[in-house]
Design an enzyme around this catalytic site. Structure first.
Site, PDB file in Angstrom:
ATOM      1  N   GLU A   1      22.952  -9.570 -18.766  1.00  0.00           N
ATOM      2  CA  GLU A   1      22.501 -10.880 -18.306  1.00  0.00           C
ATOM      3  C   GLU A   1      21.464 -11.360 -19.317  1.00  0.00           C
ATOM      4  O   GLU A   1      20.557 -10.600 -19.674  1.00  0.00           O
ATOM      5  CB  GLU A   1      21.828 -10.791 -16.926  1.00  0.00           C
TER       6      GLU A   1
ATOM      7  N   ARG B   1      21.804   5.837 -15.594  1.00  0.00           N
ATOM      8  CA  ARG B   1      21.062   5.122 -16.617  1.00  0.00           C
ATOM      9  C   ARG B   1      20.063   6.046 -17.298  1.00  0.00           C
ATOM     10  O   ARG B   1      19.697   7.089 -16.796  1.00  0.00           O
ATOM     11  CB  ARG B   1      20.333   3.932 -16.003  1.00  0.00           C
TER      12      ARG B   1
ATOM     13  N   LYS C   1      13.303  -4.273 -16.890  1.00  0.00           N
ATOM     14  CA  LYS C   1      13.111  -5.558 -17.553  1.00  0.00           C
ATOM     15  C   LYS C   1      11.901  -6.286 -16.983  1.00  0.00           C
ATOM     16  O   LYS C   1      11.182  -6.955 -17.702  1.00  0.00           O
ATOM     17  CB  LYS C   1      14.346  -6.442 -17.341  1.00  0.00           C
TER      18      LYS C   1
END
Length: 553
Positions: free
Chosen positions: A32, A257, A267
């Site tokens: 994104e 992850r 983020k």
RNA sequence: UGUCCGAUAGUGUAAUUGGCAACACGACAGUCUCUGGAUCUGUAGACUCUAGGUUCGAACCCUAGUCGGACAACCA
């Protein structure tokens, strides 16, 4: 020797063997554009592009840009730059979920027509409270049984802009009692009168990620949708959409992850560090962002090798940053040109060296790579050595300079320290007086006598001043996010993560260009920072060399 | 008190798919060296979460449990 397969490749090889999707392998990296890519994304990028390459397949770059309020072209540009820099190529397959908005809208219409979606007028709060909890079923919306015609009409009017933000949403009609929260009539579309960075004002309703991601993969005929573990619970929903819509079915495979100790990776937190000025932007060399690592002096090869080394699995993991550091050292050791730089200078006068004489000495550029050749290093009567390389009362195992001891100046001469000049008041060592043995020019003696240590130096007369930025870990705590209730993780910030010093470097470095990488012998790997200019060189320390003597202390 | 997922040296990943638990990083010791770097050699370190079961044989299959993670944004 066969390299072991990770579980994803094992699945893919099985699929190929079974001729699934005509044995085609097509992956994608779907960020994104709402932030900069970090080392965790690098793992995913290497996995997705690497998997495609390994199986002669393709990998798309697709921006999942379904939320215009958070996204920006700044991020789409940086993401492309970072993926490219890492060494991957998406060819002509750069896509945007927003390219599919019309198609996704039609999917929604399809669902409505099949009686599988409805327009709901409840507020966000009402929908939230009606959803139940993981252990308690939700309750059905009073709008759940609107007719197909009414839903179609309302949905068209949502698109036409008749309603304000938040007053209506389109929801899937699945099962409010499902043990999987994502199946409790999830929201498909919301009203957002916000300009989109690509579609402008064309839309005022936007699909939710869950209603766009899987279908985007389907539209692109992605065979293996590789994503992180948190989307595992979403998979039944994606599969439901695919089934109800009767469209191509990608196979989603989830992996764990990357987590790094002494690092935050979310983020949100990285954005916060930038916005609060706790670091100097997204590309601050202390950041785990790809652009930060690039500015720090990491090479794409080292990051790709890191991704390869850490492997891929489903269990939670925390990788030691030391492994990342090992990977850069390994790569830079092969590539970086060796030069001499003195970070904390101590003046040394060689008493028996002729005044005003300068010699050009040969120095090897990289002992690991002969093809890198050699260069000349000027030598003269006054030089600088590293403060650490002198000790007045040296312990037995200290092989560097001390009163009466003889050491080799790298590529130059053997010198012996005769006297120490100190500040009368503070006792600080100001300069050293030494003598050299002219017969040892180049660094070896005709009589074959050995010296214990070799130290680096820079001739004072020709030395070039440079700013050197020494970086340390951004956080002092191995798990910076592990804080007690109500405590901000930022208390774990390392106040000494950046130290700027003025160093002396050999004149060869004068013309060095942005991103050039060097090993400052016996100190570490350094690269030219973007702040560097002709008149003032700036170097970043990428990583230090190991120093076992210090470590043992 | 739900659903889904996971558990192998300190860390991470393997184990020819049921056949002697290996590799990398780290640690330690040594070798070599005009970088106390690199290289090279070696050492230590794992009752494979627990308990049962299947089997000639289980890290792998089955059952139960324990512990850990994810999921309740009109975020992705």
């Amino acid at each position: 020797m066969k390299t072991p397969l990770n579980f994803i490749h094992a699945i893919i090889e099985e699929d190929i063997k079974n001729n699934k999707n005509e044995s085609r392998v097509h992956t994608r990296f779907p960020p994104e554009p709402n932030g900069y890519l970090h080392i965790g994304h690098a793992k995913s990028i290497c996995l997705n592009f690497g998997t495609a390459a390994k199986y002669n397949g393709l990998c798309n770059l697709r921006f999942d840009d379904t939320n215009p309020v958070k996204e920006d072209v700044e991020y789409v540009d940086s993401i492309q730059e970072d993926v490219k820099w890492l060494g991957f190529d998406w060819g002509d397959r750069m896509y945007y979920a927003s390219d599919y908005f019309e198609q996704i809208f039609q999917y929604a219409v399809d669902l409505i027509k099949k009686g599988k979606a409805y327009v709901c007028d409840m507020t966000a709060e009402e929908i939230g409270s009606n959803r139940g909890t993981p252990t308690k079923p939700g309750t059905e919306s009073p709008y759940r049984n609107r007719t197909v015609e009414e839903n179609l009409d309302l949905f068209q009017r949502m698109r036409a802009g008749e309603f304000a933000d938040g007053v209506k949403v389109l929801r899937a009609k699945i099962d409010m009692a499902s043990p999987n929260m994502h199946m409790r009539d999830p929201i498909l579309y919301r009203i957002l009168h916000t300009e989109h960075h690509r579609t402008g004002n064309q839309w005022c309703i936007y699909p939710m990620y869950d209603f766009a991601h899987g279908q985007s993969d389907s539209i692109e005929k992605i065979t293996h949708s590789i994503c992180t573990l948190e989307f595992e619970v979403h998979r039944p929903l994606y599969d439901w959409f695919v089934k109800e819509l009767g469209i191509f079915a990608p196979q989603q495979i989830e992996f764990a992850r990357l987590n790094l100790n002494y690092t935050v990776m979310s983020k949100r937190k990285l954005l916060q560090l930038v916005q609060e000025g706790l670091v100097n932007g997204w590309d601050d060399p202390r950041m785990p962002t790809i652009c930060g690592l690039r500015r720090r002096g990491f090479t794409p090869e080292s990051i790709r090798n890191f991704a390869e080394t850490i492997g891929v699995a489903k269990r939670d993991n925390v990788i030691d940053v030391a492994l990342l550091e090992h990977c850069v050292r390994e790569d830079l050791n092969k590539k970086a040109m060796r030069v001499m730089a003195v970070l904390r200078p101590l003046k040394v006068v060689i008493d028996n060296y002729p005044e005003n004489q300068t010699e050009e000495l040969d120095a090897i550029n990289n002992p690991e790579d002969e093809t890198m050749g050699s260069r000349k290093v000027p030598f003269s009567k006054v030089i600088y050595i590293e403060k650490d390389d002198f000790m007045e009362d040296a312990p037995k195992k200290y092989f560097r300079l001390s009163p009466g001891a003889e050491v080799r100046l790298r590529y130059a001469y053997y010198i012996t320290c005769n006297s120490v000049i100190k500040d009368e008041n503070t006792g600080e060592i100001l300069e050293l007086h030494c003598t050299y043995d002219p017969a040892t020019k180049g660094g070896s003696s005709p009589d074959g006598r050995k010296v214990q240590g070799t130290i680096h130096w820079v001739a004072a007369e020709t030395a070039v001043e440079a700013e050197v930025r020494l970086y340390d870990r951004l956080f002092v705590n191995e798990f910076p996010e592990n804080v007690e209730e109500g405590v901000d993780y930022k208390v774990n910030l390392n106040n000494n993560s950046l130290e700027k010093i003025t160093a002396f470097v050999e004149p060869f470095l004068m013309g060095s260009k942005l991103d050039q990488k060097f090993q400052f012998e016996r100190i570490g790997y350094f690269c030219v920072d973007k702040d560097s200019v002709e008149s003032k060189l700036v170097f970043n320390r990428t990583v230090s060399l190991r120093d076992s003597w210090n470590k043992n202390k």
